[in-house]
Design a protein around this motif. Structure first.
Motif, mmCIF file in Angstrom:
data_model
loop_
_atom_site.group_PDB
_atom_site.id
_atom_site.type_symbol
_atom_site.label_atom_id
_atom_site.label_comp_id
_atom_site.label_asym_id
_atom_site.label_seq_id
_atom_site.Cartn_x
_atom_site.Cartn_y
_atom_site.Cartn_z
ATOM 1 N N SER A 92 0.809 -1.222 0.000
ATOM 2 C CA SER A 92 0.000 0.000 0.000
ATOM 3 C C SER A 92 0.842 1.271 0.000
ATOM 4 C CB SER A 92 -0.889 0.007 1.243
ATOM 5 O OG SER A 92 -0.086 -0.032 2.415
ATOM 6 N N ASN B 200 10.523 -6.339 -8.235
ATOM 7 C CA ASN B 200 9.159 -5.939 -7.899
ATOM 8 C C ASN B 200 8.329 -7.200 -7.714
ATOM 9 O OD1 ASN B 200 6.593 -4.946 -7.705
ATOM 10 N ND2 ASN B 200 6.471 -4.164 -9.803
ATOM 11 N N GLY C 99 5.291 -7.154 -6.523
ATOM 12 C CA GLY C 99 3.877 -6.807 -6.533
ATOM 13 C C GLY C 99 3.235 -7.073 -7.870
ATOM 14 N N ASP C 100 1.952 -6.746 -7.913
ATOM 15 C CA ASP C 100 1.166 -7.039 -9.099
ATOM 16 C C ASP C 100 1.065 -5.870 -10.067
ATOM 17 O OD1 ASP C 100 0.681 -9.536 -8.032
ATOM 18 O OD2 ASP C 100 -1.135 -8.863 -6.981
ATOM 19 N N THR C 101 1.595 -4.729 -9.682
ATOM 20 C CA THR C 101 1.481 -3.568 -10.569
ATOM 21 C C THR C 101 2.855 -3.063 -10.941
ATOM 22 O OG1 THR C 101 1.397 -2.129 -8.639
ATOM 23 C CG2 THR C 101 -0.716 -2.839 -9.563
ATOM 24 N N GLU C 102 2.893 -2.478 -12.115
ATOM 25 C CA GLU C 102 4.162 -1.906 -12.553
ATOM 26 C C GLU C 102 4.465 -0.668 -11.713
ATOM 27 O OE1 GLU C 102 5.619 -1.518 -16.844
ATOM 28 O OE2 GLU C 102 4.939 0.507 -16.336
ATOM 29 N N LEU C 103 5.690 -0.500 -11.386
ATOM 30 C CA LEU C 103 6.107 0.625 -10.566
ATOM 31 C C LEU C 103 7.097 1.487 -11.316
ATOM 32 C CD1 LEU C 103 6.734 -1.236 -7.171
ATOM 33 C CD2 LEU C 103 4.714 0.084 -7.830
ATOM 34 N N ARG D 200 11.369 1.615 -15.196
ATOM 35 C CA ARG D 200 10.076 0.984 -14.983
ATOM 36 C C ARG D 200 10.304 -0.395 -14.385
ATOM 37 N NH1 ARG D 200 6.822 4.690 -14.468
ATOM 38 N NH2 ARG D 200 5.170 3.099 -14.480
ATOM 39 N N PRO E 236 5.635 -5.705 -13.056
ATOM 40 C CA PRO E 236 5.214 -6.552 -11.943
ATOM 41 C C PRO E 236 5.906 -7.908 -11.977
ATOM 42 C CG PRO E 236 3.480 -6.407 -13.591
ATOM 43 C CD PRO E 236 4.532 -5.431 -13.998
ATOM 44 N N ARG E 237 6.215 -8.369 -10.782
ATOM 45 C CA ARG E 237 6.809 -9.696 -10.613
ATOM 46 C C ARG E 237 8.009 -9.884 -11.541
ATOM 47 N NH1 ARG E 237 1.335 -10.129 -10.481
ATOM 48 N NH2 ARG E 237 1.292 -10.421 -12.733
ATOM 49 N N GLY F 137 6.043 3.034 -4.964
ATOM 50 C CA GLY F 137 5.207 1.976 -4.422
ATOM 51 C C GLY F 137 6.017 1.074 -3.522
#
Lengths: 1072, 492
Positions: B64, B91, B93-97, B116, B119-120, B148
Motif C-alpha cells: 500500500s 518488484n 507486486g502485481d502492478t508496474e512501478l 520501470r 510486476p513480478r 510503491g
C-alpha cells in the motif's frame, strides 16, 4: 427658673419619633439646670407629638413647622421664635442627657468662652460605650473621630478641649452666634449640618469645645434603620450620598478664595482616587456618592455662592487659623484604615440591627447566626491592607510580563490586527488547516471589536486579557463571598482563591482558556448559587430563572467564545450543587441551578450561532471543541488534579493547603454554613472528577486545557474556605474547647501557607512563564515569505505545539500556521477538518513507512516547513519534555525530501525541498498531475519549480499580483467561491489534487484572487446580531425592572453598619 | 462530637444539615478515586517504541506504500575499478512501478534515470550507465526511489577479486556498527557514508581494534554532504589492525554506512561489500555456516555500549548437537569465536547459528568465512546476521546456471514447525519452483535447498514465503570463486 442662670432653650426637633421620645424628653425634664425651657419643633408632614410631649414634659412648648425641609431647616425656626435666650441646646429627639449635662455644658461655655459646646455621646443602650467625644475633620470636610467608636468609657477622654466639629445630637450653641451664622445650613436637609455649623463658628472666631463630663446617650435611630428619612430632598438618596455632598459643600463654602484654589485640586484628586478604590473593591454606591457630591454641588452653585458670601461676611479668622484643629492629611483615608484594623465594637454595642426580612430565619428556617450572632465585621482598613497586598503581589509577580511581549506559548499567540480578525469573522473563510468554508469563532468579533477600541494596540489588549483575569477573578470571588456578610471571610476567599495555583499554571503553560475561566468562574458560581435562593444567597430580589439564565448565558457565551468547553462549566457546577445539596439533605433548591445552567448553555449555543453549527454538524471533531488532550500516559494524577497542579505550581505538601483551609466548614460549620460547604465541595468534586476521568480516557477528552474545568472547583474551594471563617466566627464559639479549635487553627495556618508557593512563583516576576517562546526561535521564518506564501505544518504532542489543531491519535496533534509562527487566528480550528485531514493522511503514510517522500505529498498544500516541538518553549526554559513518539520522528527522518534545519533543541524543523507556494504558477506536468486526486497525485507531481504569484495580500482572503499564462494553483480547500480575475476577466476554476483550486490563465496579466462570502454566511451574521440584540435587550429590561422593584438605595440594610463617619456630617443624627 | 454549648438551635422547621453522611461520601469518593488512580492510565508509550522491522534490517515497504526508497551506498563506476556497481531491483507486486535511480558520485554532479519495474520481475541497472566517474574519485552511491512498495534493491559490485553483493538499505540511521574489518597488511577497509537527505550530516567514527580503542581526531566531525557520499579509508588512520570493529555515530542527520573490505595477500582472499547494522541487537540469526578443511569460520561479536554484554552462541547443526558458547563481550569490546577450530563443532557438518544476548546489553554479530584449498570453493564471505524473522523474503539477485550455484537456506528459530515455499519472479509471473513448495523445517532447525536442482535461470529473483517467521539466507557461488551471501526481509 433661676434669674441668675443664663436662659437656655433646648430645641428638640421631632420627626416621626419612635418610642424613645418619651425617654428623651424625660431626660430633658430631669436636668438640674435652673433656667432651661424646652421647645419641641415638628414638621407638618409628620405625626403631631404634642400629646406625647405633654404627657412627659407638660411645660414644654410645642410648635409646628409648615414644611419638612429636614432637620437643619426645621431647627432654624428657633431663631424666629425665641428671643432673649443665652444659649440654644440643639437636640435630636433620640438623645437623653444625664441629669447634669446641660449645666455642665453651660458652665463650660462660660468657662472656656466657647461658642459651641458638645457633650460626650455614648450609646443609648450601653452608656459605658463611647460614640463620640467631639471630632475633627480634614481639609475636605471628611470627619474623623477622636475617640474610637464603641470604646469602653473609662473617662480617658474626660478633658475639656477644643475640637473642630461638635457632633450633632445634642449641641449647646450661643444664641447670638447661631443668629450671626444664620442658623444651620438649610440646604443640608440631612447629615453634615453639624460640621458646617462648627466650621463656620470657628471662622467667625468662636471656640468649639467638648465637655466630656456632660454625658448624653444617643440612639442614632436613623442610622440604625429605625425610621426613614423624612425630608423631601433626601428621599431616594443614600445616607452616604447626602454626607458626601454636604461635606463637600461645607469645604467649598468654608475656605477663602486663595485657600480654596489650593485645596480644590487636592479634593479632586482625592475624590478620583476614592472612586477608583471604590470601583476596585466593588463599592459602587460609594463611587456614585463621591461623583454625586460633585455633581450636586455644581447643580447648586448659586446656593453655594450665597453660602460663601455669608461666611465671608462674618469671617473673623483666616483659614490658616481655622485649619489649626483640622486633621492633617486625608482624614478619610486614615479613618478608613483605622476603622478597618481596629476591633469592631458594633457587635458588643448591640448596634446590630434586626435581620432583614428576606434573610430572616423565618423565611428559610435558618438562623442568621448562632445565638443571633453575626459574623465579625472587619473594617475597611483590613480590606485595604489585604487588597493592597494582593495588588502588590500581583503587580510584582507580573512585573516582567507587564509592558513586554507575552511569550507565545500554547494559546498565547500574538493577536492579529483588528481588521484581520473582523474580516475573518465576517468573511466565513477559515485559514486554519488547509482552509475551509466554516463559521468563524465569536472570539474574532470580540477581539476585533476590542482591538478597535484599543486603537489597534493588540499587544496591550493581549496583556489585559491574559493578565487581567487574575485580578478579575479575585474581584469576582470577593463579590461571590459578599452575602456571607463578613468582610474577613471575603478577604479569606480572595486570598485562598489567589493562592490556588491554577491561574499561574495556566499562564506558565499558555492556557489562556484556563485564565479566562479563572476570571469567570466566581461570577458563574455566584449566578448559580443565587438562583437557589437559599442562605446566604437569599438576599436581594427573588431569583428569576429567565433573568439568571440570560445573565449566565451571556457570560458563558463570552467565555466559550475563547474556550468552547467553557459551555460545560455551568452544567458541571449545577451538577455539583445538586449532588452536594442532596448530600446535605436539601437538593430541591439546587435543582433550579440545573435549569438555569441548561438554559444558559442553550443561550450560549444560540448566541454563538452559527459557530455552534460547526461543532454539531457531521464530521466535527471533538478536539475542536475541547482541544486535543495529551497522551493518556501523561494524564494528570488524582493528587495533581486535587492540588490544581497543572503546571509548575501546586506540588505537595503546600499544594494541599487550600484544600485543608476549605475543609473547615465541613467540620465545624452548622446550618447553612455546613450546607453550602457541602454543596461547594460537591462542585469541586464534580470538576475534579471530570478532569481526572477524562485524563484517563474514561470520558470524552475534555481536559486538554484542564484549568477550564478546574476553575469552578477553585472558586468553590475558595468560597468554602471563606465559609470556614464564618463558621469559625459564628459556630465555633458554641462548642466546648476541643479538636474543632485545633482544626480551625490548622485551617488558618493552611490558608496562610497556601500563599507561599504563589509568593515564591511571583518572586520571579513572571509566574514561571517562560521568557522565550518557540515563535522567537522561528522568527526568521516570516522573512522566507519573499519566496512565496507557505504553510507551516506543526506536529507533535498537543501540549507542545503553540496552536490548536486536530488529533493525530495518542495525544498527538497536527495544525498549520501561515507564513511562520502561528497567530491567534490559528487557535480555533474548524471542527470538520475536511480537506485538512489530508495532512494527517500524509503524515500517517509516512509514519507507516509507506512513503519516503512526504515532502512531495505536502507540496501541493503549500507546506514549506514541518515543525515538531518536543517542548512548549525553547530548551533553555526547561519546560517539561513532551517528545513526539519515535515512529513520528523516525518517519520524518526517513523522508528524502525533507531537510532538517538547525534549530533549538526543543523543536525539530524540516524544510520541504519539494514545496510549492500556496499561490503558485505550476508547469504543465504538475498541472496534469493535479487533475488526479488524493495523495497519489501529489506523489507524482513535481512542484518544486513552481513560481510564486499573487503575493500582495489585501486581507486574509484577497491577493493580487501578476500571473503568467498557464495554471495557477491555490492551495486552499476547493470552493467555487474562490475566484481569480485576470485583467478583469474571470479565469476558469477547477479542483486540483482532489482538494485545492486551480485556475487556467489564458493570458498573463494583473490578477486578483478573492474569496466571496456566501449569502448564507451574511444571513447567519445578521441572525447572530439579532440574537444578541434580543438577549441583551431582554436582559437589560429584566435588570431594570428588578432594580425598580427594589425599595431604593436608602432601604434598611440587612445589617446596618455603624455610620462610617461616626459623627461629623450628622452621621448619627437621631432625628433622621 | 462535642455538643454546642450555649448555642441557639436552628430555626424552627429547619432540618439540620447532614454532616456525617456528607463527610463520608466525599471521603469515599476521594478514596475510590485514589484507588483507581494507582493504576497508571493506558496509552501508547513514547519512551521505547518497538523499532520497525525495516530499521533492524533492510525491508521492502508494504504494497500500500505510495513510495519507498533504497539507499545503495558504495560502488564504483569507473572503468577498471575494483568494485563496479550493479543495482538489481525486484518488484514482487502485481502492478508496474516507476522508479528513479539517482547516482551520486563523491565528486561531480548526480544524475538520475527513470526505470520501470514491471510486476513480478527483476531489473538490473548498471550504475555506470548513469554516471561515469574517474579513477581518482571512482566512488558513487545510489538512491532508488520507487513509487510503491513490495519492491527491493540489491547492489552487486564486480571486481578483479570476484563479485560481492549486499542489500541496499531501506532506512537511514544515526548509528551504524560493523563488527568485522581489517586494515592489516594488504587489506583495505573503506567505509562508505551516504547521506541521501538534503541536509548535511556530521559523523564521528570510533574503532575497537585488536590493539585497543581508536578514535582518530581526523575521524571526528566528518561532514557528509547532503545528497552526497563520503568514503573513508580507515587504514589511513587506524593502521595495521587485523581486527577493526567500527561505530559510526552521526551527531546530526542520518546516513547509510557500508563497508568495503578487500583482503589482499597472495592469493587475494576477495572483496566483501556489506551494509552495517543500524543498531545493536539482542538476537542475531545466521541460517548457514560451514566448517571443513580449508574453511575458517569465525563469529565476531562487537559490543558498542558501555556495559558488558553476555551472549550465547548456539549452533544449529544438521546432524548432532554442539554445546553453545557462552561469551562475555566487554564494553566497547569485541570477541571472536572461531568455530572451525572448536572441537565441539563437527567438521563438515553444515550448520546455522543463533547469537542471543542474555543480559540485555545488545551487540552486533557477523560471520566471516574464509575458504582456501583444500576447500572446494575459495574466497571470502562476510555477512551480518539477520535481526528479525519474517514470513516473506524477497531475494532480488540470483542465478542458476553452469557458472553459478545458488542455495537458499531457511532457519526456523521459532517453537513451531514452519512450512515454506520458493517462488520465482519470472518475467511477470510468480512461478512456483517445482519441488520447493510446502517444504517443512522443524522448530530450531534449518533447511538448505540447492536451487539449481529445481530451476535454471540467469535472472532469478526469488520470493520465499513461510507460514511461520523464518530467516532466509541466500548463498551464491560462482565457479570456484568467492561465495556471496545476502538476505533481505520483505515486510508482508
Amino acid at each position: 427658673m433661676s434669674p441668675q442662670a443664663p436662659p437656655v432653650v433646648a430645641v428638640v426637633t421631632v420627626c416621626d419619633a419612635g418610642p424613645w421620645l418619651e425617654e428623651a424628653l424625660a431626660a430633658l425634664g430631669e436636668q438640674d439646670y435652673p433656667n432651661m425651657s424646652v421647645l419641641v419643633l415638628y414638621p407638618a408632614s409628620t405625626v403631631d407629638p404634642t400629646s406625647r410631649v405633654d404627657a412627659v414634659l407638660p411645660g414644654a412648648f410645642v410648635r409646628r413647622v409648615d414644611r419638612n425641609d429636614g432637620y437643619a431647616a426645621t431647627t432654624n425656626h428657633v431663631l424666629e421664635m425665641i428671643e432673649g435666650a443665652s444659649h440654644f441646646l440643639l437636640c435630636h429627639d433620640d438623645v437623653a442627657p444625664d441629669g447634669g449635662a446641660v449645666r455642665l455644658m453651660v458652665e463650660e461655655a462660660f468657662r472656656s468662652n466657647a461658642g459651641v459646646v458638645c457633650p460626650k455621646l455614648v450609646a443609648w443602650d450601653a452608656p459605658d460605650r463611647l460614640l463620640q467625644v467631639g471630632m475633627t475633620a480634614d481639609k475636605s470636610g471628611a470627619p474623623s473621630a477622636l475617640a474610637e467608636r464603641g470604646e469602653l468609657d473609662q473617662e480617658q477622654y474626660d478633658a475639656v478641649r477644643d475640637v473642630f466639629v461638635a457632633p450633632g445630637g445634642c449641641t449647646l450653641v450661643r444664641a447670638d452666634l447661631l443668629a450671626a451664622l444664620g442658623g444651620l445650613d438649610g440646604a443640608m436637609a440631612h447629615y453634615g449640618e453639624d460640621l458646617d455649623m462648627s466650621w463656620r463658628a470657628q471662622t467667625a472666631g468662636a471656640r468649639v469645645v467638648v465637655a466630656p463630663e456632660a454625658r448624653v446617650r444617643h440612639l442614632e435611630a436613623a442610622s440604625r434603620g429605625l425610621r426613614p428619612v423624612g425630608a423631601a430632598d433626601a428621599v431616594g438618596v443614600s445616607a452616604e450620598a447626602l454626607r458626601r455632598r454636604h461635606q463637600l459643600r461645607t469645604a467649598l463654602k468654608g475656605y477663602g478664595v486663595w485657600h480654596l484654589a489650593r485645596v480644590l485640586p487636592q479634593l479632586l484628586v482625592l475624590s478620583g482616587a476614592e472612586v477608583v478604590l471604590a470601583l476596585f473593591t466593588g463599592r459602587l454606591a460609594t463611587a456614585r456618592a463621591v461623583v454625586g457630591a460633585w455633581t450636586w454641588n455644581l447643580e447648586h452653585l448659586g446656593a453655594l455662592r450665597a453660602g460663601r458670601r455669608q461666611v465671608r461676611s462674618h469671617r473673623a479668622l483666616p483659614d490658616s487659623e481655622v485649619r489649626r484643629l483640622q486633621a492633617r492629611g486625608s482624614a478619610r483615608a486614615s479613618a478608613f484604615l483605622r476603622g478597618q484594623l481596629g476591633p469592631d465594637r458594633a457587635r458588643t454595642l448591640g448596634l446590630r440591627a434586626r435581620p432583614a426580612p428576606e434573610a430572616s430565619a423565618a423565611a428559610d428556617g435558618e438562623e442568621v447566626g448562632m445565638d443571633g450572632r453575626e459574623p465579625v465585621r472587619a473594617g475597611p482598613r483590613l480590606s485595604a491592607v489585604v487588597w493592597g497586598a494582593v495588588a502588590l503581589v500581583l503587580l510584582a509577580g507580573s512585573r516582567h510580563l507587564l509592558g513586554s511581549r507575552l511569550p507565545a506559548l500554547g494559546q498565547l499567540a500574538a493577536f492579529p490586527r483588528p481588521s484581520t480578525l473582523l474580516r475573518l469573522f465576517a468573511g466565513g473563510w477559515r485559514t486554519t488547516g488547509l482552509g475551509a468554508e466554516a463559521p468563524a469563532p465569536l472570539a474574532f468579533a470580540l477581539l476585533g471589536g476590542a482591538g478597535t477600541v484599543f486603537g489597534g494596540a493588540m499587544g496591550l489588549l493581549q496583556q489585559v486579557l491574559v493578565l487581567g483575569p487574575i485580578p478579575v477573578g479575585a474581584i469576582g470571588i470577593y463579590r461571590l463571598a459578599r452575602p456571607l456578610r463578613s468582610p474577613r471571610a471575603r478577604l479569606v476567599a480572595v486570598v485562598v482563591y489567589l493562592s490556588i495555583p491554577l491561574p499561574y499554571n495556566a499562564l506558565a503553560r499558555g492556557h489562556w482558556g484556563g485564565l479566562l475561566l479563572y476570571a469567570a468562574a466566581p461570577w458563574m458560581l455566584a449566578r448559580l448559587l443565587r438562583v437557589t435562593g437559599t442562605p446566604p444567597y437569599d438576599g436581594g430580589p427573588p431569583p428569576s430563572l429567565v433573568y439568571d439564565a440570560l445573565g449566565l448565558g451571556v457570560l458563558v457565551t463570552l467565555a466559550a467564545a475563547f474556550a468552547p468547553v467553557a459551555a460545560l462549566v455551568p452544567l458541571l457546577v449545577a451538577a455539583g450543587l445538586v449532588g452536594g445539596a442532596a448530600l446535605a439533605g436539601r437538593p430541591r433548591p439546587a435543582a433550579r441551578a440545573v435549569a438555569v445552567a441548561v438554559g444558559a448553555g442553550g443561550l450560549a449555543a444560540v448566541l454563538s450561532f452559527p459557530w455552534t453549527l460547526d461543532f454539531v454538524l457531521p464530521g466535527a471533531h471533538l478536539s475542536s471543541l475541547a482541544g486535543v488532550q495529551g497522551p493518556l500516559r501523561d494524564a494528570l494524577r488524582l493528587g495533581a488534579v486535587l492540588r490544581f497542579q497543572t503546571g509548575p505550581l501546586g506540588a505537595a505538601p503546600l499544594g494541599w493547603a487550600p484544600l485543608v483551609a476549605a475543609v473547615l466548614p465541613l467540620l465545624v460549620g452548622r446550618a447553612w454554613r455546613l450546607r453550602r460547604a457541602v454543596e461547594l465541595w460537591g462542585v469541586a468534586a464534580v470538576c475534579w472528577g471530570v478532569v481526572w476521568a477524562a485524563g484517563r480516557g474514561w470520558l470524552p477528552p475534555v481536559g486538554a486545557v484542564p484549568e477550564v474545568l478546574l476553575a469552578p472547583a477553585a472558586a468553590a474551594l475558595a468560597l468554602a474556605a471563606a465559609l470556614g471563617l464564618v463558621a469559625f466566627e459564628v459556630d465555633l464559639p458554641g462548642y466546648r474547647f476541643g479538636w474543632r479549635q485545633v482544626v480551625s487553627l490548622a485551617a488558618a495556618g493552611a490558608a496562610c501557607l497556601a500563599a507561599l508557593p504563589v509568593l515564591q512563583a511571583g518572586a520571579g516576576g513572571r509566574w514561571k512563564a517562560p521568557v522565550h517562546d518557540l515563535a522567537g526561535v522561528l522568527d526568521w521564518m516570516p522573512d522566507k515569505r519573499r519566496d512565496g506564501d507557505f504553510r507551516v505544518l506543526w506536529l507533535g504532542d498537543a501540549r507542545a505545539i503553540p496552536l490548536a489543531g486536530w488529533s493525530l491519535g495518542a495525544g498527538m496533534a497536527y495544525a498549520t500556521s501561515v507564513g511562520g509562527p502561528p497567530d491567534l487566528a490559528a487557535q480555533w480550528p474548524h471542527a470538520d477538518p475536511g480537506s485538512t485531514s489530508l495532512l494527517a493522511d500524509a503524515v500517517g503514510v509516512a509514519v507507516s513507512g509507506r512513503t519516503t517522500r512526504l515532502g512531495h505529498l505536502l507540496a501541493p498544500m503549500g507546506v514549506r516547513y514541518v515543525v515538531m516541538p518536543s517542548r512548549a518553549a525553547p530548551a533553555r526554559e526547561q519546560t517539561p519534555l513532551l517528545a513526539p513518539p519515535a515512529p513520528l520522528t523516525d518517519a520524518l527522518l526517513d523522508q528524502v525530501d525533507l531537510r532538517q534545519l538547525d534549530s533549538d533543541g526543543a523543536l525539530t524543523v524540516y524544510e520541504n525541498v519539494a514545496w510549492a507556494p500556496t499561490r503558485a504558477a505550476i508547469d504543465a506536468a504538475a498541472a496534469a498531475a493535479g487533475t488526479r486526486g488524493g495523495l497519489v497525485a501529489a506523489q507524482g507531481a513535481e512542484l518544486s519549480g513552481a513560481t510564486p504569484v499573487l503575493g500582495r495580500g489585501r486581507g486574509p482572503t484577497t491577493f493580487a499580483g501578476q500571473v503568467p499564462a498557464g495554471t495557477v494553483e491555490v492551495a486552499e480547500a476547493a470552493s467555487d467561491r474562490w475566484s481569480l480575475r485576470v485583467n478583469g476577466r474571470p479565469a476558469p476554476r477547477r479542483t486540483a489534487f482532489g482538494w485545492a483550486n486551480s485556475f487556467a490563465v489564458g493570458q498573463p496579466g494583473r490578477a486578483t484572487l478573492s474569496y466571496r462570502s456566501s449569502p448564507t454566511r451574511r444571513g447567519a451574521l445578521v441572525l447572530e446580531a439579532i440574537f444578541w440584540s434580543l438577549a441583551l435587550h431582554r436582559l437589560f429590561t429584566l435588570w431594570r425592572s428588578r432594580r425598580a422593584a427594589l425599595p431604593g438605595p436608602t432601604r434598611t440594610p440587612v445589617l446596618p453598619p455603624p455610620p462610617p463617619a461616626p459623627v461629623g456630617a450628622g452621621a448619627a443624627s437621631g432625628w433622621r | 462530637m462535642t455538643a454546642p454549648t450555649g448555642a441557639a438551635r436552628s430555626g424552627s422547621g429547619a432540618r439540620p444539615a447532614r454532616r456525617l453522611p456528607a463527610l463520608l461520601v466525599l471521603a469515599g469518593l476521594v478514596l475510590a478515586a485514589a484507588v483507581a488512580d494507582r493504576s497508571a492510565p493506558g496509552g501508547p508509550a513514547h519512551a521505547a517504541p518497538a523499532p520497525a522491522r525495516q530499521r533492524l534490517q533492510p525491508g521492502a515497504a508494504p504494497g500500500s506504500a505510495l513510495a519507498s526508497a533504497w539507499y545503495c551506498p558504495l560502488a564504483t563506476t569507473a572503468a577498471g575499478s575494483a568494485a563496479r556497481g550493479l543495482l538489481v531491483l525486484a518488484n514482487s507486486g502485481d502492478t508496474e512501478l516507476g522508479a528513479n535511480v539517482t547516482v551520486m558520485p563523491v565528486q561531480g554532479k548526480a544524475a538520475s534515470r527513470a526505470v520501470r519495474l514491471p510486476p513480478r520481475a527483476q531489473v538490473a541497472v548498471g550504475l555506470a550507465e548513469i554516471v561515469t566517474t574517474t579513477a581518482d574519485a571512482p566512488w558513487v552511491a545510489a538512491l532508488v526511489e520507487i513509487d510503491g512498495g513490495q519492491a527491493a534493491a540489491e547492489e552487486a559490485v564486480f571486481g578483479p577479486s570476484g563479485i560481492t553483493l549486499t542489500p541496499c538499505a531501506s532506512s537511514a540511521s544515526d548509528h551504524w556498527y560493523f563488527a568485522e574489518g581489517s586494515t592489516g597488511r594488504d587489506d583495505t577497509l573503506l567505509l562508505g557514508l551516504f547521506d541521501p537527505f538534503p541536509d548535511d550530516a556530521i559523523v564521528d567514527l570510533s574503532f575497537t581494534t585488536d590493539q585497543g580503542r581508536a578514535e582518530p581526531a581526523d575521524f571526528k566531525g566528518l561532514v557528509v554532504p547532503g545528497r552526497g557520499l563520503l568514503v573513508v579509508d580507515v587504514g589511513q588512520h587506524v593502521r595495521r589492525r587485523d581486527l577493526v570493529s567500527t561505530t559510526v555515530a552521526a551527531r546530526s542527520g542520518r546516513i547509510v554506512a557500508s563497508r568495503l573490505q578487500v583482503r589482499g595477500g597472495a592469493p587475494a582472499l576477495g572483496t566483501t561489500l556489506d551494509l552495517g547494522a543500524p543498531s545493536a541487537g539482542t538476537s542475531w540469526y545466521f541460517p548457514d555456516g560451514a566448517t571443513g578443511d580449508g574453511i575458517v569460520e569465525r563469529y565476531q561479536l562487537y559490543n558498542p555500549s558501555d556495559r558488558e554484554s553476555q551472549a550465547q552462541l548456539s549452533l544449529v547443526l544438521d546432524q548432532g548437537e554442539a554445546e553453545p558458547f557462552h561469551l562475555t563481550v566487554p564494553p566497547q569490546g569485541t570477541v571472536g569465536v572461531v568455530t572451525s577450530a572448536e572441537p565441539r563443532v563437527p567438521k563438515g557438518v553444515p550448520h546455522g547459528a543463533v547469537v542471543a544476548v542474555t543480559n540485555g546489553v545488545p551487540l552486533v554479530a557477523e560471520r566471516v568465512v574464509t575458504a582456501t584449498a583444500p576447500a572446494p570453493r575459495h574466497g571470502l564471505l562476510d555477512v551480518l546476521g539477520a535481526r528479525a524473522p519474517a514470513r516473506r523474503w524477497l531475494l532480488a539477485l540470483g542465478a542458476t546456471n553452469p557458472a553459478t550455484d545458488e542455495w537458499v537456506v531457511v532457519l526456523n528459530p521459532g517453537p513451531d514447525r514452519a512450512t515454506f515455499s520458493v517462488q520465482a519472479l519470472a518475467a511477470g509471473q510468480l512461478l512456483a519452483v517445482e519441488g520447493l513448495q510446502g517444504l517443512q523445517v522443524g522448530p530450531g532447525q534449518r533447511r538448505a535447498v540447492r536451487l539449481g536442482d529445481h530451476i535454471r535461470r540467469d535472472d532469478l529473483a526469488l520470493v520465499v514465503s513461510s507460514d511461520r517467521p523464518v530467516v532466509v539466507e541466500r548463498d551464491l557461488y560462482t565457479g570456484g570463486g568467492s561465495g556471496m551471501v545476502a538476505s533481505i526481509a520483505e515486510v508482508g
